[in-house]
Design a protein around this motif. Structure first.
Motif, PDB file in Angstrom:
ATOM      1  N   THR A   1       3.778   7.996   7.447  1.00  0.00           N
ATOM      2  CA  THR A   1       4.824   7.115   6.926  1.00  0.00           C
ATOM      3  C   THR A   1       4.328   5.672   6.926  1.00  0.00           C
TER       4      THR A   1
ATOM      5  N   ALA B   1       1.709   5.262   4.184  1.00  0.00           N
ATOM      6  CA  ALA B   1       2.355   5.203   2.875  1.00  0.00           C
ATOM      7  C   ALA B   1       2.953   3.818   2.636  1.00  0.00           C
ATOM      8  N   ALA B   2       3.584   3.264   3.656  1.00  0.00           N
ATOM      9  CA  ALA B   2       4.166   1.928   3.535  1.00  0.00           C
ATOM     10  C   ALA B   2       3.076   0.888   3.282  1.00  0.00           C
ATOM     11  N   SER B   3       1.928   1.033   3.926  1.00  0.00           N
ATOM     12  CA  SER B   3       0.832   0.077   3.719  1.00  0.00           C
ATOM     13  C   SER B   3       0.266   0.163   2.310  1.00  0.00           C
ATOM     14  N   GLN B   4       0.512   1.291   1.648  1.00  0.00           N
ATOM     15  CA  GLN B   4       0.067   1.480   0.268  1.00  0.00           C
ATOM     16  C   GLN B   4       1.165   1.124  -0.739  1.00  0.00           C
ATOM     17  N   GLY B   5       2.256   0.573  -0.235  1.00  0.00           N
ATOM     18  CA  GLY B   5       3.364   0.171  -1.097  1.00  0.00           C
ATOM     19  C   GLY B   5       4.279   1.317  -1.494  1.00  0.00           C
ATOM     20  N   ARG B   6       4.162   2.425  -0.805  1.00  0.00           N
ATOM     21  CA  ARG B   6       5.010   3.579  -1.122  1.00  0.00           C
ATOM     22  C   ARG B   6       6.195   3.618  -0.159  1.00  0.00           C
ATOM     23  N   ASN B   7       7.301   4.078  -0.679  1.00  0.00           N
ATOM     24  CA  ASN B   7       8.502   4.159   0.136  1.00  0.00           C
ATOM     25  C   ASN B   7       8.795   5.627   0.451  1.00  0.00           C
ATOM     26  N   SER B   8       7.895   6.265   1.174  1.00  0.00           N
ATOM     27  CA  SER B   8       8.095   7.672   1.524  1.00  0.00           C
ATOM     28  C   SER B   8       8.089   7.832   3.037  1.00  0.00           C
ATOM     29  N   VAL B   9       8.891   8.750   3.496  1.00  0.00           N
ATOM     30  CA  VAL B   9       8.993   9.030   4.923  1.00  0.00           C
ATOM     31  C   VAL B   9       8.520  10.458   5.159  1.00  0.00           C
TER      32      VAL B   9
END
Length: 61
Positions: free
Chosen positions: A24, A27-35
């Protein structure tokens, strides 16, 4: 959809939760909003194992 219930010991559950939390965060560090969840890891692992098993069975035939 098939629902499955499993029981994990605390160590396994903690390991899977840490992995999910790390994915998670990645993913956030890659600009994705996934959990990511424990269920995601279990589903991915089960699917990979099924594919491997079927591949080995076909190779043996």
């Amino acid at each position: 959809m098939l629902k499955v219930t499993i029981t994990l010991d605390n160590d396994d559950a903690e390991l899977l939760q840490k992995a999910a939390d790390n994915m998670t965060a990645w993913a956030a560090s890659q600009g994705r909003n996934s959990v990511w969840t424990i269920e995601d890891y279990l589903r991915i692992g089960a699917l990979q194992q099924a594919r491997e098993d079927l591949s080995e069975k076909r190779a043996a035939e």
